[in-house]
Design a protein around this motif. Structure first.
Motif, PDB file in Angstrom:
ATOM      1  N   ASP A   1       8.436   7.256   6.244  1.00  0.00           N
ATOM      2  CA  ASP A   1       8.142   6.516   5.016  1.00  0.00           C
ATOM      3  C   ASP A   1       8.966   7.056   3.850  1.00  0.00           C
ATOM      4  O   ASP A   1       9.488   6.292   3.036  1.00  0.00           O
ATOM      5  CB  ASP A   1       6.653   6.598   4.692  1.00  0.00           C
TER       6      ASP A   1
ATOM      7  N   ARG B   1       5.614   3.021  -0.866  1.00  0.00           N
ATOM      8  CA  ARG B   1       4.619   3.134   0.189  1.00  0.00           C
ATOM      9  C   ARG B   1       3.375   3.745  -0.435  1.00  0.00           C
ATOM     10  O   ARG B   1       3.467   4.576  -1.342  1.00  0.00           O
ATOM     11  CB  ARG B   1       5.093   4.028   1.343  1.00  0.00           C
TER      12      ARG B   1
ATOM     13  N   PHE C   1      -0.654   5.262   0.572  1.00  0.00           N
ATOM     14  CA  PHE C   1      -1.605   5.677   1.586  1.00  0.00           C
ATOM     15  C   PHE C   1      -2.870   6.159   0.896  1.00  0.00           C
ATOM     16  O   PHE C   1      -2.804   6.860  -0.109  1.00  0.00           O
ATOM     17  CB  PHE C   1      -1.039   6.819   2.431  1.00  0.00           C
TER      18      PHE C   1
END
Length: 92
Positions: free
Chosen positions: A3, A15, A17
């Motif tokens: 990533d 990205r 998370f």
């Protein structure tokens, strides 16, 4: 690591998370780790669009430095696994 590489090489812009206690946002400006407020995690968490605004209690680091941290952590984990197997063999 994949990533992080995607952001570095321009394959992706960001990205995001979300874990049990923290959110990680990776974008071209760097990496931001933010604690998640358990009372309202969805609305209190910053999005990639708000990456220039580091929330209170968050940690922001440049992409290059974050890569170095990940590489060091990976080396530590791998070294620990090697050391543990050697120690286990000594007690057999």
């Amino acid at each position: 690591m994949d990533d992080l590489t995607a952001i570095e090489d321009g394959s992706d812009d960001s990205r995001e998370f979300i874990g049990n206690a923290h959110q990680v946002v990776i974008d071209t400006q760097g990496v931001t780790l933010s604690p998640i407020d358990s009372a309202d995690s969805a609305s209190s968490s910053p999005s990639a669009a708000d990456a220039d605004k580091v929330p209170a209690g968050a940690y922001h680091v440049a992409l290059k430095h974050f890569r170095e941290i990940l590489e060091d952590w990976e080396a530590f984990i791998m070294d620990d696994q090697v050391d543990d197997s050697i120690v286990d063999d000594e007690y057999l």
